[in-house]
Design a protein around this motif. Structure first.
Motif, short mmCIF file in Angstrom:
data_model
loop_
_atom_site.label_atom_id
_atom_site.label_comp_id
_atom_site.label_asym_id
_atom_site.label_seq_id
_atom_site.Cartn_x
_atom_site.Cartn_y
_atom_site.Cartn_z
N ASP A 138 -9.06 -10.76 -4.14
CA ASP A 138 -7.65 -10.80 -4.53
C ASP A 138 -7.64 -10.93 -6.06
O ASP A 138 -8.21 -11.88 -6.60
N GLY A 149 -6.55 -2.70 -7.16
CA GLY A 149 -6.11 -2.00 -5.96
C GLY A 149 -6.41 -0.52 -5.97
O GLY A 149 -5.49 0.30 -6.05
N ASN A 154 -2.31 1.22 -10.57
CA ASN A 154 -1.09 1.39 -9.78
C ASN A 154 -1.06 0.17 -8.87
O ASN A 154 -1.66 0.16 -7.82
N GLN A 202 0.83 -1.22 0.00
CA GLN A 202 0.00 0.00 0.00
C GLN A 202 0.86 1.26 0.00
O GLN A 202 1.19 1.82 1.05
N TYR A 226 4.40 -6.43 -5.41
CA TYR A 226 4.59 -7.86 -5.15
C TYR A 226 3.75 -8.78 -6.03
O TYR A 226 4.02 -9.96 -6.12
N GLU A 257 -10.22 -4.83 -5.05
CA GLU A 257 -9.39 -4.43 -3.91
C GLU A 257 -9.38 -5.55 -2.87
O GLU A 257 -10.42 -6.00 -2.41
N MET A 290 -0.72 6.89 -4.26
CA MET A 290 -0.29 7.93 -5.20
C MET A 290 -0.77 9.29 -4.70
O MET A 290 -1.94 9.46 -4.38
C1 LIG Z 1 0.17 0.65 -4.61
S1 LIG Z 1 -1.41 0.73 -3.80
C2 LIG Z 1 -2.26 1.72 -4.96
C3 LIG Z 1 -3.49 2.38 -4.42
C4 LIG Z 1 -4.16 3.39 -5.35
N1 LIG Z 1 -4.51 2.80 -6.61
C5 LIG Z 1 -3.28 4.57 -5.57
O1 LIG Z 1 -2.83 4.76 -6.71
O2 LIG Z 1 -3.04 5.32 -4.63
C6 LIG Z 1 -1.95 -0.93 -4.12
C7 LIG Z 1 -3.37 -1.26 -3.73
O3 LIG Z 1 -3.62 -2.63 -4.10
C8 LIG Z 1 -4.28 -3.31 -3.04
N2 LIG Z 1 -3.90 -4.74 -3.18
C9 LIG Z 1 -2.81 -5.37 -2.67
N3 LIG Z 1 -2.79 -6.66 -3.05
C10 LIG Z 1 -3.89 -6.86 -3.84
C11 LIG Z 1 -4.42 -7.99 -4.51
N4 LIG Z 1 -3.79 -9.18 -4.50
N5 LIG Z 1 -5.58 -7.85 -5.21
C12 LIG Z 1 -6.21 -6.63 -5.24
N6 LIG Z 1 -5.76 -5.53 -4.60
C13 LIG Z 1 -4.61 -5.63 -3.92
C14 LIG Z 1 -3.77 -2.65 -1.81
O4 LIG Z 1 -4.64 -2.88 -0.71
C15 LIG Z 1 -3.70 -1.18 -2.25
O5 LIG Z 1 -4.93 -0.55 -2.07
#
Ligand SMILES: C[S@@+](CC[C@H](N)C(=O)[O-])C[C@H]1O[C@@H](n2cnc3c(N)ncnc32)[C@H](O)[C@@H]1O
Length: 349
Positions: free
Chosen positions: A157, A111, A189, A83, A193, A132, A86
């Protein structure tokens, strides 16, 4: 509801370096030869991370509003879910611009987090399917956009998600979506991982997506798009990427644009998906990738040795020579097209 900052947020406040508001241009020269064997035109492709150079754009998702949103749910960023939010809405606009999102497009966002990119997508007229994993963030983004019909949030997921059926039901159930031959897009974004899993999941979906635009760790972006033959960075994933798409490195995004700040910079990559009719001809993609993976299993081994479970080394040598390669070739010397030719010769009944 209290919006006072929690202890962990206060720590971030103290440690976060100032966000760069200056233009940051980065130029990347094209490599001499792409791993799919093609050569690019010798243009410079300009990384266009312009920074906040439009003073008039209000940045709704800046550092303080992101903290406030997280605090409203009593959340702090979870490292295990990648997390890193942006903080620069100009970058979100550029991501959406790279994907050419237009009124009526269907976009899969992976996400959404606090919804900064979601906001830009919806403002561009897209219908967004946001997946998400974190149930708190799924609730937060659903509440933020509760007044619009243009967002569907799934608390799932992405790696286990039935993307295809969700996209089809969105097309089927939303009258406003113009489905005449327009394919959906992916703009996200993503947490670093899951980059490889996301690429493996989405790139073979050229029948439903036209384009996948991802913000990735910069090193991963370069490895996926720019690997040169005969380097340790050249791997089976590069053959996979070139089989299903035409990737392009778009621009670098400095780490200072995220909260919390990651230890590495990021970059935007656009994968233009090939339609299934455009995939290189192989009798079976499963058998093709099995051959590629076996060849790379022992990278330093010559292909005539590593593929001996398929046919004799003499047959492999002859096949390699017939496509203009040395009989002693190693996997990192073969382009995607070479692998296709080799596969088709050695798996022929
Ligand atoms: C890098 S953040 C980006 C958040 C937002 N899009 C931004 O640009 O600020 C990654 C997001 O992906 C979510 N996430 C993490 N693993 C995930 C998964 N396996 N499937 C879906 N979402 C996931 C996290 O909870 C987080 O909200």
């Amino acid at each position: 509801m209290s919006h006072s900052l929690s202890l962990s947020h206060q720590c971030y406040l103290q440690t976060l370096p100032p966000i760069s508001h200056n233009a940051s241009f980065t130029c990347h020269h094209t490599p001499p030869q792409k791993a799919n064997g093609s050569r690019r035109s010798p243009k410079l492709y300009i990384a266009c991370a312009r920074g906040n150079n439009r003073a008039s754009t209000p940045n709704k998702d800046d550092y303080h509003s992101t903290l406030k949103a997280l605090n409203s749910k009593g959340r702090s960023p979870r490292k295990s879910l990648g997390q890193n939010y942006m903080l620069n809405s100009d970058i979100n606009e550029q991501l959406v611009g790279v994907a050419g999102v237009e009124e009526g497009d269907v976009v899969l966002e992976i996400g959404p987090g606090t919804g900064s990119l979601t906001d830009t997508l919806i403002n561009s007229g897209a219908f967004v399917l946001a997946v998400e994993k974190d149930k708190h963030m799924a609730a937060l983004v659903s509440e933020r956009f509760s007044s619009t019909q243009k967002l569907k949030v799934l608390n799932e997921d992405i790696v286990k998600c039935h993307v295809r059926s969700h996209i089809s039901s969105l097309y089927g159930n939303t009258k406003e979506i113009d489905s005449d031959n327009r394919k959906a897009k992916v703009v996200a974004n993503i947490p670093f991982y899951i980059s490889t899993d996301v690429i493996k999941l989405l790139l073979p979906m050229g029948d439903i997506f036209s384009e996948v635009v991802l913000l990735l760790q910069e090193e991963t972006a370069l490895r996926l798009v720019e690997p040169s033959l005969r380097t340790p960075e050249y791997r089976p994933i590069n053959v996979f990427v070139n089989f299903y798409s035409d990737p392009e490195y778009k621009f670098k995004v400095e780490r200072t644009n995220f909260f919390p700040q990651p230890n590495v910079d990021a970059a935007v990559v656009s994968f233009k998906l090939k339609q299934p009719s455009e995939y290189p001809y192989v009798s079976s993609s499963k058998s093709f990738f099995a051959v590629v993976n076996s060849a790379f299993n022992e990278k330093r081994k010559m292909i005539r040795k590593s593929l001996q479970h398929i046919c004799t080394s003499l047959e492999i040598e002859e096949a390699l020579e017939s496509i203009g390669l040395l009989s002693t070739s190693r996997p990192e010397e073969l382009t995607m097209d070479d692998f296709v030719k080799l596969h088709n010769l050695i798996t022929k009944e």
